[in-house]
Structures are given as C-alpha cells and as structure tokens.
Write a protein that holds these residues in place. Structure first.
Motif, PDB file in Angstrom:
ATOM      1  N   PHE A 248       0.831  -1.205   0.000  1.00 51.83           N
ATOM      2  CA  PHE A 248       0.000   0.000   0.000  1.00 51.83           C
ATOM      3  C   PHE A 248       0.867   1.257   0.000  1.00 51.83           C
ATOM      4  CE2 PHE A 248      -2.612   3.343   1.729  1.00 51.83           C
ATOM      5  CZ  PHE A 248      -3.885   3.101   1.216  1.00 51.83           C
ATOM      6  N   ASN A 249       1.887   1.267   0.859  1.00 56.01           N
ATOM      7  CA  ASN A 249       2.743   2.448   0.958  1.00 56.01           C
ATOM      8  C   ASN A 249       3.552   2.683  -0.301  1.00 56.01           C
ATOM      9  OD1 ASN A 249       1.818   2.938   3.512  1.00 56.01           O
ATOM     10  ND2 ASN A 249       3.674   2.266   4.563  1.00 56.01           N
ATOM     11  N   SER A 250       3.989   1.582  -0.939  1.00 57.19           N
ATOM     12  CA  SER A 250       4.776   1.706  -2.158  1.00 57.19           C
ATOM     13  C   SER A 250       3.982   2.410  -3.250  1.00 57.19           C
ATOM     14  CB  SER A 250       5.228   0.322  -2.637  1.00 57.19           C
ATOM     15  OG  SER A 250       5.935   0.413  -3.843  1.00 57.19           O
ATOM     16  N   ILE A 251       2.729   2.044  -3.397  1.00 56.31           N
ATOM     17  CA  ILE A 251       1.882   2.685  -4.404  1.00 56.31           C
ATOM     18  C   ILE A 251       1.565   4.122  -3.994  1.00 56.31           C
ATOM     19  CG2 ILE A 251      -0.370   2.606  -5.568  1.00 56.31           C
ATOM     20  CD1 ILE A 251      -0.248  -0.476  -5.195  1.00 56.31           C
ATOM     21  N   SER A 252       1.353   4.335  -2.689  1.00 56.38           N
ATOM     22  CA  SER A 252       0.931   5.651  -2.194  1.00 56.38           C
ATOM     23  C   SER A 252       2.022   6.704  -2.289  1.00 56.38           C
ATOM     24  CB  SER A 252       0.477   5.532  -0.737  1.00 56.38           C
ATOM     25  OG  SER A 252      -0.626   4.655  -0.625  1.00 56.38           O
ATOM     26  N   CYS A 253       3.290   6.291  -2.345  1.00 60.68           N
ATOM     27  CA  CYS A 253       4.380   7.279  -2.338  1.00 60.68           C
ATOM     28  C   CYS A 253       4.768   7.750  -3.736  1.00 60.68           C
ATOM     29  CB  CYS A 253       5.607   6.704  -1.629  1.00 60.68           C
ATOM     30  SG  CYS A 253       6.600   5.553  -2.606  1.00 60.68           S
ATOM     31  N   LEU A 254       4.074   7.259  -4.776  1.00 57.28           N
ATOM     32  CA  LEU A 254       4.449   7.579  -6.149  1.00 57.28           C
ATOM     33  C   LEU A 254       3.930   8.940  -6.600  1.00 57.28           C
ATOM     34  CD1 LEU A 254       3.758   4.087  -7.733  1.00 57.28           C
ATOM     35  CD2 LEU A 254       6.003   5.174  -7.549  1.00 57.28           C
ATOM     36  N   ARG A 255       4.661   9.559  -7.484  1.00 57.07           N
ATOM     37  CA  ARG A 255       4.189  10.770  -8.157  1.00 57.07           C
ATOM     38  C   ARG A 255       3.235  10.381  -9.273  1.00 57.07           C
ATOM     39  NH1 ARG A 255       9.013  14.022 -10.187  1.00 57.07           N
ATOM     40  NH2 ARG A 255       9.731  13.461  -8.092  1.00 57.07           N
ATOM     41  N   LYS A 256       2.623  11.345  -9.905  1.00 58.30           N
ATOM     42  CA  LYS A 256       1.727  11.056 -11.017  1.00 58.30           C
ATOM     43  C   LYS A 256       2.473  10.289 -12.111  1.00 58.30           C
ATOM     44  CE  LYS A 256      -1.377  14.946 -10.209  1.00 58.30           C
ATOM     45  NZ  LYS A 256      -1.966  16.200 -10.727  1.00 58.30           N
ATOM     46  N   ARG A 257       1.812   9.269 -12.639  1.00 56.14           N
ATOM     47  CA  ARG A 257       2.337   8.391 -13.694  1.00 56.14           C
ATOM     48  C   ARG A 257       3.584   7.621 -13.241  1.00 56.14           C
ATOM     49  NH1 ARG A 257       0.152   8.618 -18.382  1.00 56.14           N
ATOM     50  NH2 ARG A 257       2.028   7.898 -19.463  1.00 56.14           N
ATOM     51  N   GLY A 258       3.688   7.441 -11.933  1.00 54.32           N
ATOM     52  CA  GLY A 258       4.780   6.638 -11.402  1.00 54.32           C
ATOM     53  C   GLY A 258       4.526   5.154 -11.588  1.00 54.32           C
ATOM     54  N   LYS A 259       5.547   4.359 -11.273  1.00 54.92           N
ATOM     55  CA  LYS A 259       5.477   2.901 -11.442  1.00 54.92           C
ATOM     56  C   LYS A 259       5.702   2.197 -10.115  1.00 54.92           C
ATOM     57  CE  LYS A 259       7.363   2.724 -16.192  1.00 54.92           C
ATOM     58  NZ  LYS A 259       7.741   4.159 -16.354  1.00 54.92           N
ATOM     59  N   HIS A 260       4.854   1.227  -9.811  1.00 54.20           N
ATOM     60  CA  HIS A 260       5.039   0.327  -8.675  1.00 54.20           C
ATOM     61  C   HIS A 260       5.381  -1.054  -9.213  1.00 54.20           C
ATOM     62  CE1 HIS A 260       4.201  -2.136  -5.119  1.00 54.20           C
ATOM     63  NE2 HIS A 260       3.414  -2.864  -5.890  1.00 54.20           N
ATOM     64  N   MET A 277      -6.670   2.299  -5.073  1.00 51.12           N
ATOM     65  CA  MET A 277      -7.058   2.352  -6.481  1.00 51.12           C
ATOM     66  C   MET A 277      -7.500   3.738  -6.920  1.00 51.12           C
ATOM     67  SD  MET A 277      -6.941   0.476  -9.118  1.00 51.12           S
ATOM     68  CE  MET A 277      -6.768  -1.168  -8.432  1.00 51.12           C
ATOM     69  N   ASP A 278      -7.983   4.549  -5.983  1.00 54.10           N
ATOM     70  CA  ASP A 278      -8.366   5.913  -6.350  1.00 54.10           C
ATOM     71  C   ASP A 278      -7.160   6.684  -6.874  1.00 54.10           C
ATOM     72  OD1 ASP A 278      -7.205   5.783  -3.821  1.00 54.10           O
ATOM     73  OD2 ASP A 278      -8.350   7.466  -3.024  1.00 54.10           O
ATOM     74  N   LYS A 279      -6.006   6.495  -6.232  1.00 50.64           N
ATOM     75  CA  LYS A 279      -4.795   7.163  -6.681  1.00 50.64           C
ATOM     76  C   LYS A 279      -4.273   6.540  -7.971  1.00 50.64           C
ATOM     77  CE  LYS A 279      -0.269   8.805  -5.249  1.00 50.64           C
ATOM     78  NZ  LYS A 279       0.638   9.098  -4.125  1.00 50.64           N
ATOM     79  N   VAL A 280      -4.393   5.223  -8.089  1.00 52.09           N
ATOM     80  CA  VAL A 280      -3.962   4.553  -9.323  1.00 52.09           C
ATOM     81  C   VAL A 280      -4.679   5.138 -10.527  1.00 52.09           C
ATOM     82  CG1 VAL A 280      -3.961   2.354 -10.575  1.00 52.09           C
ATOM     83  CG2 VAL A 280      -3.330   2.398  -8.155  1.00 52.09           C
ATOM     84  N   VAL A 281      -5.990   5.350 -10.387  1.00 53.34           N
ATOM     85  CA  VAL A 281      -6.784   5.895 -11.490  1.00 53.34           C
ATOM     86  C   VAL A 281      -6.476   7.373 -11.718  1.00 53.34           C
ATOM     87  CG1 VAL A 281      -9.117   6.403 -12.273  1.00 53.34           C
ATOM     88  CG2 VAL A 281      -8.629   4.218 -11.169  1.00 53.34           C
ATOM     89  N   ALA A 282      -6.552   8.161 -10.656  1.00 51.20           N
ATOM     90  CA  ALA A 282      -6.416   9.612 -10.802  1.00 51.20           C
ATOM     91  C   ALA A 282      -5.024  10.024 -11.267  1.00 51.20           C
ATOM     92  CB  ALA A 282      -6.738  10.294  -9.477  1.00 51.20           C
ATOM     93  N   HIS A 283      -3.999   9.281 -10.846  1.00 53.31           N
ATOM     94  CA  HIS A 283      -2.626   9.650 -11.175  1.00 53.31           C
ATOM     95  C   HIS A 283      -2.004   8.765 -12.256  1.00 53.31           C
ATOM     96  CE1 HIS A 283      -1.959  11.773  -7.018  1.00 53.31           C
ATOM     97  NE2 HIS A 283      -2.917  12.332  -7.750  1.00 53.31           N
TER      98      HIS A 283
END
Length: 346
Positions: A248-260, A277-283
């Motif tokens: 969860f933290n790995s995905i949450s710390c990414l900038r827009k269009r980042g990669k996990h 998933m809200d951040k995955v979609v929005a970013h």
C-alpha cells in the motif's frame, strides 16, 4: 549424495544421503559449487508453494560445474562453469516463444517443481536454452548471490521499472531482494530511498547507494515523508518485502504516472493486499509484477558488474556449510541476517 531434506512442511529439516539425480535427454547434472539461501526456500518449507511435492530438497540460487549432459544438449559440455535463472522456460509455449521464459506455462524451478541445489548435485531441465555460461572473473559464490534476488531485482528496476538516471526510486524492505534493487538502481544513476525497520540493514543500504534511509518504525507516515523529500513522490517504487503495509505504501508514495513493481511475495494474510485504487486511477499509476529474469538478459547483468556499477561483495552476508543450512533455513523469517547467505561447503 548429501542433501538438505524434509518430509513435511514446517517439519524437521536435516542433511542426509539421498540418490544422485539422473540425467534426461534435455537436462544436465551440475556439481554444485555454491547455492544461495533465500526466503523463497523458507516459504517453500512453510508450505506456501503448491508446486512442491514431498519429500523435498530445496535450493534454487546456484552455480557450479556441469558433470553430465543429456543427449539433446548442444550448447554446453561437461566441465562448463554455469549458473541458471530460478525459472527455466520450456522453449515451446507462447510465453517462451515471445522471449518471456520467466513466466513460462511449463516452467521448471529447481527447489520447487523438482529437487533443488541444497545438495552436492542437481539436475536442470530445459538446460540448452536456460543455462548461462559464467565469465571467468565471476566465482561461484558471487554467481549464486545473483540468484533469484539480484536477477529479479534487475528485471524489476531495469526492464519493468525502466529506471533512468536522476529519477527517485523507493525500495521497501532491505533484505536480499531490496538491497539488490537499491544497488542496481543506484548503479543506474537513480536517487534511492531505502525503507526498513532495521537500522543495520539501512546502514548497508546506504553503502549500496541509498542516499536517503527511512526507518518505518520511527516514521508516522512513510509515503508522506517520501513525497516531502522528493518534492512530488517517487518515479519508481518497489515492494521488496511483500506485506499489506509495504504494498500500500509503495503505491501511495508515487508521483503522477509513477510505477510500482511488486517483487516481495504476499502470502497468508497478506496474499490480497489493499490497493489505493483511487490514486492509481487519478494519477495513472502503473503496477507491475516481476518474476525472475530470462537467461539471455544475464549478459547485461555481467556488464554492469564488470563496469563496477554494482557491488555484490557488500551484499554477501556469510558463507556456510551444507550441514549448517537446515537451521539457517528454518530461522529465515526472523530476519536476523544482513546480506545474502551462501552455502559453499559440501
């Protein structure tokens, strides 16, 4: 031959005499020179891998000398110094034919689908398309330390993460996989942030190229801290541990269009972690898995080693004997050792 052996999951592990492996037409027998001890071997002993049929001999990170070759083997001969990816592709399925042997439909994995390398000898199937010739300057212990950890991390950082110089890379977990990812990302010119709960491991991460170290026990909000120090968040983040929190933290710390990239195995209660998933979609976050690496990519790894961009010697924890391996295997989940443990005395 002598081998590490167990007859039940989470049961007794010991060293005993077992029959030598026999060669088949598409296989070779390798006299093991060194073999790495990996947390995946512990997962296997715990019963987390459905491919394992009991009784079993573990071990999948290996290097050694070919002792016997099958009748169909054309590219290797007795006496060759070799290593092998922990996933060997069959060469026939659609995945193999597109160069993705690491996700072969009929994969062979020593130590999982068959008896492994915690032994004096091991059989490797599909050998002609999966074995890797070792350069003279790389010894067996170094080659074994590449194992599944380093090559999985190499694919995660270089092939899946497509890291470039100057990017920010966060790595969650400073075990063998995480330290490998840190070493590789730093060698590629990235700015690396190491996250763990053990200060000794964070100190080693710093030596391997992590410019920032975060102890998650002492940090209230790890993703927020990473976003703060990077300005916008990490370009690439890797979960090298495999837990609900680190994923969860790995995905949450990414900038827009980042990669996990998920490397760490999620098992038991962590098998299906929550995803923001809200951040995955929005970013427009990209999520990748990474499972081993193809044999043909080893040359890129060797070139990185020869160029001095990675420092495998710093990741080596200790070398032990085969007789010491059962105890070392059973206590792996204590996370007491820093660096890679390699069996090199048989």
């Amino acid at each position: 031959m002598k081998a590490v052996y167990y007859e039940e999951f989470q049961g007794r592990v010991d060293v005993r005499e077992v029959p030598n492996p026999t060669v088949s037409s598409d296989s070779v027998i390798i006299k093991v020179g060194a073999t790495g001890l990996c947390r995946s071997d512990w997962h296997g002993w715990m019963g987390h891998d459905p491919d394992i049929v009991l009784p079993h001999v573990p071990g999948h990170e290996l290097a050694g000398t070919i002792a016997e070759v099958g009748s169909e083997i054309k590219n290797f001969k007795v006496g060759d110094r070799v290593t092998v990816p922990f996933v060997s592709g069959c060469g026939c399925c659609p995945e193999c034919q597109t160069g993705n042997q690491q996700v072969c439909d009929n994969q062979f994995q020593p130590g999982f689908t068959a008896w492994g390398s915690f032994a004096e000898f091991v059989e490797i199937k599909y050998a002609d398309i999966n074995l890797v010739h070792l350069p003279d300057e790389i010894d067996f212990v170094t080659a074994a330390s590449l194992g599944c950890r380093f090559i999985t991390s190499f694919r995660a950082v270089i092939d899946q993460g497509k890291v470039t110089a100057g990017q920010w890379v966060a790595v969650y977990g400073c075990g063998g996989v995480g330290l490998s990812a840190i070493n590789i990302a730093a060698g590629a010119g990235a700015n690396v942030i190491a996250i763990d709960i053990d200060d000794k491991k964070l100190q080693l991460a710093q030596k391997l190229g992590a410019s920032i170290q975060i102890n998650a026990k002492n940090t209230q909000d790890v993703p927020a801290e990473i976003i703060k120090v990077t300005g916008r968040g990490a370009h690439l983040s890797i979960d090298a541990l495999g837990s609900q929190e680190t994923c969860f933290n790995s995905i949450s710390c990414l900038r827009k269009r980042g990669k996990h990239v998920q490397i760490g195995l999620t098992t038991a209660d962590h098998k299906h972690p929550k995803v923001p998933m809200d951040k995955v979609v929005a970013h427009e976050i990209e999520i990748f898995g990474s499972h081993g690496m193809q044999a043909f990519r080893y040359n890129a790894v060797f070139e990185m080693i020869k160029a001095g961009k990675v420092h495998l010697e710093l990741m080596l924890g200790q070398t032990i004997s085969l007789e010491e391996a059962p105890e070392a295997l059973m206590i792996m989940n204590n996370f007491e050792n820093t660096g890679v443990t390699v069996i090199d005395k048989f």
